[in-house]
Design an enzyme around this catalytic site. Structure first.
Site, PDB file in Angstrom:
ATOM      1  N   HIS A  56       0.800  -1.214  -0.076  1.00  0.00           N
ATOM      2  CA  HIS A  56      -0.061  -0.080   0.068  1.00  0.00           C
ATOM      3  C   HIS A  56       0.809   1.042   0.035  1.00  0.00           C
ATOM      4  O   HIS A  56       0.740   2.083  -0.880  1.00  0.00           O
ATOM      5  CB  HIS A  56      -0.921  -0.143   1.238  1.00  0.00           C
ATOM      6  CG  HIS A  56      -1.931   1.028   1.265  1.00  0.00           C
ATOM      7  ND1 HIS A  56      -1.683   2.133   1.639  1.00  0.00           N
ATOM      8  CD2 HIS A  56      -3.406   0.927   0.624  1.00  0.00           C
ATOM      9  CE1 HIS A  56      -2.712   3.202   1.549  1.00  0.00           C
ATOM     10  NE2 HIS A  56      -3.662   2.144   1.080  1.00  0.00           N
ATOM     11  N   ASN A 103     -13.257   4.989   3.099  1.00  0.00           N
ATOM     12  CA  ASN A 103     -13.695   3.981   2.159  1.00  0.00           C
ATOM     13  C   ASN A 103     -14.948   3.504   2.668  1.00  0.00           C
ATOM     14  O   ASN A 103     -15.200   2.323   2.209  1.00  0.00           O
ATOM     15  CB  ASN A 103     -12.665   3.097   1.730  1.00  0.00           C
ATOM     16  CG  ASN A 103     -11.445   3.511   1.020  1.00  0.00           C
ATOM     17  OD1 ASN A 103     -11.645   4.855   0.269  1.00  0.00           O
ATOM     18  ND2 ASN A 103     -10.527   2.881   0.935  1.00  0.00           N
ATOM     19  N   SER A 158      -7.528   6.253  -0.808  1.00  0.00           N
ATOM     20  CA  SER A 158      -5.846   6.267  -0.512  1.00  0.00           C
ATOM     21  C   SER A 158      -5.132   6.620  -1.679  1.00  0.00           C
ATOM     22  O   SER A 158      -4.027   7.126  -1.591  1.00  0.00           O
ATOM     23  CB  SER A 158      -5.285   4.822   0.061  1.00  0.00           C
ATOM     24  OG  SER A 158      -5.586   4.640   1.456  1.00  0.00           O
TER      25      SER A 158
END
Length: 541
Positions: A239, A328, A392
């Site tokens: 990530h 989210n 993100s």
């Protein structure tokens, strides 16, 4: 002005602190239905021992000798939180996470500092003094004692913080739309700044610093890990590397020459705690005082954490531009951190059809701006590139743009950056945006990038009002929509003309009445995207 403070808890010997922490945490977690293994002596080095390992960055060593003892003390307290909980290096990610979650973050007035640190049966870990208060980590089983003994104490439970991302395998497009205020796609990313001389702190799962596409601009030695699993600031999740790639890699980055500093607050499973984040922000603000041209990207999220929000405000007061993912969960972003922090530039997501990312994106009045967040291609920690989706992925587009703006305007604050983005040309281009949510896209326009009507003139002729217009030649125009409004009566006369025309005459004129004219054009970009220009207006003769 907020100032640093002194470190009030002496560092304990590794052995005694380890026994205290493991015993207390183990009792709490077993009570809560979580089994925490107790490691035999010598099974592995406690985290305190890892601090001397040169492969793990040390905040005080990085900062160098400080002339300010308060700053040095606060940095030492950060290390205490990272290294001295007594969790062995070979603990599993879940064991490490659960051990940290056993703590609350407790804040008391400065006047109660000595009482706080000496309460019987209470161990304050890593206390940090900020202005008129002292904050430290306290085991949840001991928090009630603090609350009962110090009426002014506030207790905030440590919470799980996670990365903000979903995955879908469709082409990347994010760079294509941030160079114009209409989010038009033309298969070009045009830029006139690169973020040279700026720094972006990527507060995430770390960054794989060796990937060639970063061009050696990841400064791992200047970074910090708050996940003491032996990986330092290197990414084992993917990530953080993906996010950093969007911020500033050579191929996928918005700011192609910015320096990237990893601040690792989440583990290989993309999990950390809000207390890790609080101490990380404290470390950044003390280690890089009165920052110039520095951005903090927070593509992470948790339930609303007021202590973290306050630290974000403090970072802003020190000159940092803080950019955060909206989250989210398809909920009001004001329920989450960092999105709810007043001085965060909170970023929600839209897709390559210029539609709101209704599958995941948070919304509401805490959202400041929209950016590409769905099906974004960027670097992957195992090499190559990969598609990811989520707010993100939206936030690093804005962090990269902020770095580019700071290159040209070193003294700009978050408010200045947002002021640049808030133009009428960047509003109203995304469909499906929820009510009470801003419809504003992030972009640094570099002309020529989108079709535009560059002039509109009117004149008096015997048959009525003559109209003539010009365009900037970008795209292939197909039609022009003209509206003539009789301002005396309020009646409007709409008409559409073909792209071959650049003038016409309006004949339905009433003597003595006044008129205004507005025109928009529709054009097709080389990518096939259809764009409607911003209106041009003029008064009738």
């Amino acid at each position: 002005m907020l100032t640093g403070g002194s470190r009030d808890l002496r560092r304990r010997g590794a052995g005694s602190f380890r026994a205290l922490a493991i015993g207390a945490i183990g009792a709490l977690l077993v009570t809560g239905g979580v089994i925490l293994a107790v490691w035999p002596s010598g099974a592995s080095a406690p985290l305190a021992a890892v601090a001397s390992d040169p492969s793990v960055p040390d905040a005080v060593a990085q900062a160098g000798a400080s002339d300010d003892p308060q700053t040095a003390a606060n940095l030492a307290s950060v290390d205490e939180w990272v290294n001295d909980l007594g969790i062995p290096v070979d603990a599993t990610a879940d064991e490490r996470l659960q051990a940290k979650l056993a703590y609350d973050l407790v804040t008391v007035p400065l006047a109660d500092r000595e009482k706080f640190l000496s309460l019987p049966g209470v161990t304050v870990v890593a206390p940090v003094t900020r202005d008129d208060s002292v904050t430290g980590a306290v085991l949840r089983t001991q928090s009630d004692t603090v609350r009962a003994s110090i009426p002014g104490a506030t207790v905030e439970a440590n919470q799980i913080a996670t990365t903000e991302g979903d995955q879908t395998p469709v082409p990347s497009w994010g760079l294509d739309v941030v160079d114009n205020s209409a989010s038009a796609q033309d298969n070009h990313y045009l830029y006139d700044t690169t973020g040279a001389g700026t720094t972006v702190f990527v507060m995430d799962t770390g960054i794989v610093s060796s990937l060639p596409d970063f061009g050696g601009r990841v400064d791992a030695a200047a970074g910090k890990t708050f996940i003491n699993d032996g990986n330092g600031t290197e990414d084992c999740s993917g990530h953080g590397t993906h996010v950093a790639g969007t911020v500033g890699s050579t191929t996928y980055g918005v700011a192609k020459q910015t320096k990237l500093i990893p601040v690792r607050v989440e583990d290989c499973d993309g999990k950390g705690t809000t207390t890790d984040i609080w101490y990380a922000l404290n470390w950044i603000t003390d280690n890089y005082k009165w920052a110039d041209r520095m951005v903090i990207n927070m593509s992470i999220g948790s339930a609303k954490a007021n202590n973290v929000n306050s630290m974000i405000s403090f970072a802003n007061s020190r000159g940092f531009v803080v950019v955060g993912a909206a989250g989210n969960e398809k909920q009001d972003a004001c329920n989450t951190t960092p999105a709810s922090a007043a001085r965060t530039i909170t970023v929600a997501s839209y897709d390559n059809r210029l539609q709101w990312s209704s599958q995941f994106s948070n919304y509401g009045p805490c959202v400041d701006i929209l950016a590409p967040g769905q099906d974004i291609r960027s670097l992957w920690y195992q090499g190559g590139a990969r598609m990811e989706s989520g707010t993100s992925m939206a936030a690093p587009h804005v962090s990269g743009l902020a770095a580019r703006l700071l290159e040209a305007h070193p003294s700009w604050t978050s408010a200045d950056v947002m002021g640049f983005f808030q133009t009428s040309a960047a509003t109203g281009h995304i469909s499906g945006v929820p009510a009470n949510t801003v419809n504003l896209v992030a972009a640094i326009p570099v002309a020529p990038t989108v079709p535009k009507i560059t002039s509109l003139t009117t004149g008096a002729v015997s048959s009525g009002i003559s109209l003539a217009w010009t365009t900037n030649g970008v795209g292939t125009f197909t039609t022009f929509a003209i509206t003539v409004t009789d301002t005396t009566t309020g009646r409007s006369y709409p008409v559409t003309v073909g792209a071959s025309r650049s003038s016409t005459v309006f004949t339905d004129v009433i003597p003595g009445h006044t008129y205004t004219v507005s025109i928009t054009g529709t054009a097709t970009m080389p990518s096939g995207a259809v764009v409607t220009t911003d209106p041009a207006t003029a008064a009738g003769p």
